[in-house]
Design a protein around this motif. Sequence first.
Motif, short mmCIF file in Angstrom:
data_model
loop_
_atom_site.label_atom_id
_atom_site.label_comp_id
_atom_site.label_asym_id
_atom_site.label_seq_id
_atom_site.Cartn_x
_atom_site.Cartn_y
_atom_site.Cartn_z
N THR A 36 0.99 -1.20 0.33
CA THR A 36 0.15 0.34 0.07
C THR A 36 0.63 1.41 -0.55
OG1 THR A 36 -0.15 0.19 2.28
CG2 THR A 36 -1.68 -1.34 1.62
N SER A 224 -4.98 -6.41 1.24
CA SER A 224 -4.67 -5.85 0.32
C SER A 224 -5.34 -6.94 -0.96
CB SER A 224 -3.34 -5.73 0.64
OG SER A 224 -2.27 -6.72 0.69
N SER A 232 -4.95 0.09 2.71
CA SER A 232 -4.15 1.16 3.56
C SER A 232 -5.58 1.46 4.36
CB SER A 232 -4.94 2.09 2.35
OG SER A 232 -4.04 1.91 1.15
#
Length: 290
Positions: A36, A224, A232
């Motif tokens: 991220t 993710s 994030s």
Amino acid sequence: MRSLLLSLAALMSTGARAEAETILFVGNSFTFGANTPVRVMNADRVTDLNYEGVGERIGGVPGLFKRFTEQAGLDWQVSLETSGGKTLGWHLAERRAPIDRAWDHVVLQEYSTLDPDRPGDGAATIADARRIADLLRARNPKVAITLSATWTRPDLVFLPGKRWSGTPVATMANDLRRAIDTAARRAKADVAPVGQAFTCAIRSGVADANPYDGIDYTRVPLWSYDQYHASSYGYYLEALVVFGRVTGIDPRTLGAREAAASDLGFSEAETTALQQTAYDAIATDGGCGR
């Protein structure tokens, strides 16, 4: 356990310390924000103890923590010592020198399954956390140590043939938490209920539970693309929980227009929902996610 979540106003009324508080984060990719933009965000605000002048400095969760302290009017010097895929034992053996200093606060994050070879086995974690705590207290007997209890990994729950395959989404995080609780008792440390906060977000409808069956557009994705590391949103929630637990400040006081969330492109509704989730997880010591 420290009293729960001082208000920002109450904290500020106590007056500033003559010197900045120091905090060290020790961990792996779950701390440095792999996969991220969080990985490099706010790197100019923190000290990466492993940076040797080549490549990118790391910001990660410590960078988010630093950003929160700035907005709360606190003077904290934030450092990190991180390496991907490593255990606490590895950090003690291979990175002892940067860790072995006098710190006011230290946050320790273990490998995602505790023992890489025996997932869920907390024996090494318990021993290594105590060894690191002893090392730190030899430098500063008053150091405040926090162990981060991390999240359920969907790749180990929703895919077949894995350690937690077919179990409820809360089970892995709760198994990790039990081991971390034991480690914390032995090391005389606190616990940041990050994994339970992920489950709290799912149960309250803030976050999607199973990324393998598609993401509900009304909910945020906590993981993710590899369904292993955080997104994030997940790292932001992690940082909020650590911030609230370590400083005693209610993370909701950061507000809907919190700067790091804005930089990450979160909506105000998403930001406040994650802040509320962090508060709930701390207020219940993770009970909302058990």
